[in-house]
Design an enzyme around this catalytic site. Structure first.
Site, short mmCIF file in Angstrom:
data_model
loop_
_atom_site.label_atom_id
_atom_site.label_comp_id
_atom_site.label_asym_id
_atom_site.label_seq_id
_atom_site.Cartn_x
_atom_site.Cartn_y
_atom_site.Cartn_z
N ARG A 123 -8.02 -0.34 1.08
CA ARG A 123 -6.84 -0.63 1.53
C ARG A 123 -6.52 -2.01 1.94
NH1 ARG A 123 -5.50 5.10 4.65
NH2 ARG A 123 -4.92 6.15 2.82
N GLN A 128 -2.17 -2.40 -2.54
CA GLN A 128 -1.16 -1.60 -2.05
C GLN A 128 -0.61 -0.82 -3.30
OE1 GLN A 128 1.33 -3.71 0.60
NE2 GLN A 128 0.20 -2.86 2.42
N ASP A 131 -2.39 2.39 -4.46
CA ASP A 131 -2.93 3.25 -3.60
C ASP A 131 -2.65 4.55 -3.86
OD1 ASP A 131 -3.85 4.76 -1.55
OD2 ASP A 131 -2.69 3.24 0.04
N SER A 134 -2.06 7.31 -1.27
CA SER A 134 -0.65 7.20 -0.56
C SER A 134 0.42 7.66 -1.50
CB SER A 134 -0.69 5.88 -0.05
OG SER A 134 -1.56 5.54 0.94
N TYR A 231 -8.96 5.28 8.96
CA TYR A 231 -9.33 6.82 8.90
C TYR A 231 -9.60 7.54 10.19
CZ TYR A 231 -9.36 6.38 3.70
OH TYR A 231 -8.92 5.99 2.36
#
Length: 376
Positions: A123, A128, A131, A134, A231
């Protein structure tokens, strides 16, 4: 020119595909050639003709697609037959579920192929666009509320009519990560009164920014409950007891509860007990996004809608697959960006295994499982 293969997903119920006609065209423009197994995109409403128009070759079977492939793009881990068809040195890229599906990694290693797990993409800012967790969680959170509203069977927003007023549904989202925040936003758009909880302090501001009320025991442990990677930490038994007491009072008043709590590499934490379920009114609904890792809700069953005391427990294991076209489109773009790392600045196929993204996500190479998180 490196050859990228995309095959059908062979897991029961998996409707997504690892490339779309859009990303196929862009892969070819980047310098790859692409072969698609016939019917690979059918579950996501992408016909073979669209892939062919984008420039891909259509192969009749997985074996035909894989025989010369340098890269295999997958949603889930490849099947045994697919692994057997890989040429040594082929790079497998997908959501490989490495903690739970070790046998597939062992088979890839034995075949002499390499593998990258999209779950391990770091991350960081430059990653991004890759990802996948996500991108898929966003759609899972959205779909969870849609499934909850369907199972609930009553109106979500307040409605004022000549015959009287219908009260808005009360929605409680447990876990305010990517999926939870999308669930909050979706429930709010549908007119529900929304509350949410999470063990990460940063989540409070995010929840409140979406117009929901935050519910949590905000003690010292709560303030230190987030890892450097963003997390949630596993909480102590004492904290869990206090949070459970708070939830016990709150949950009995809710119409729809969405649970999203996951800890990488660990069974899903139990958030909703049988006693909590029993306290809810008949007609209430629980939607558990963590069912594939054991579930947050006691009594939930994978790929079923169970009913306990009039309360429905929705346990669909693959919510992104229930909105396959959009899930595939986003995931395929994640893979497109990742595939770009396999080319050098001149467009030649030359993966730099020292690149921080490739190094972090590499799980199998040279006949061995190499990721530190998977070595016992």
């Amino acid at each position: 020119m490196a050859l990228v293969a995309v095959t059908k997903e062979r897991r029961v119920g998996e409707t997504r595909v690892a490339a779309t006609p859009e990303t196929t065209k862009k892969l070819i423009a980047a310098g790859f050639s692409v072969v698609i197994e016939a019917g690979a995109g059918a579950g996501a409403s992408y016909p073979d003709a669209d892939y062919a128009e984008a420039g891909a070759t259509i192969a009749a079977t997985a074996e035909a697609a894989l025989g010369a492939a340098d890269v295999l793009l997958k949603v889930r881990a490849p099947s045994d037959a697919e692994i057997a068809a890989l040429k040594p040195g082929c790079l497998v890229v997908g959501l490989l579920n490495p903690h739970q599906e070790r046998a597939a990694l062992d088979a890839i290693a034995a075949r002499g192929a390499a593998a990258f797990a999209m779950e391990f993409v770091p991350r960081i800012t430059r990653a991004q666009v890759m990802d996948a967790l996500s991108s898929q969680a966003n759609l899972a959170g959205y779909r969870a509320v849609i499934e909850g509203a369907q199972a609930y069977g009553k109106a979500m927003p307040m409605m004022m009519t000549a015959a009287g007023t219908i009260a808005p549904a009360r929605v409680f989202v447990m876990g305010a990560g990517v999926a939870g925040l999308q669930a909050i936003a979706t429930a709010r758009r549908m007119g529900a009164v929304v509350t949410a909880t999470d063990v990460r302090p940063a989540a409070k501001e995010q929840v409140e920014s979406l117009g929901a009320k935050f519910v949590a025991v905000e003690d010292e442990e709560f303030k230190a409950a987030e890892t450097s990677a963003g997390y949630a930490r596993e909480m102590s038994a004492e904290y869990q007891a206090k949070q459970a007491a708070l939830v016990a009072e709150h949950i009995k008043k809710q119409d729809i509860v969405v649970t999203t709590a996951l800890i990488p590499g660990r069974p899903a934490p139990r958030l909703v007990s049988a006693a909590h379920v029993a306290s809810m009114r008949p007609g209430s609904v629980l939607v558990d996004l963590a069912v594939e890792q054991g579930g947050n809700v006691e009594g939930v069953r994978a790929d079923e809608v169970a009913e306990i005391g009039g309360v429905k427990l929705v346990g669909y294991a693959n919510l992104p697959g229930r909105i396959a076209a959009d899930s595939s489109a986003l995931y395929a773009r994640n893979l497109l960006a990742f595939a770009g790392l396999l080319l050098d600045k001149d467009g030649a196929f030359a993966p730099d295994f020292a690149d921080e993204i490739l190094a972090a996500s590499l799980v199998v190479r040279d006949g061995s499982i190499v990721h530190t998180a998977l070595q016992s």
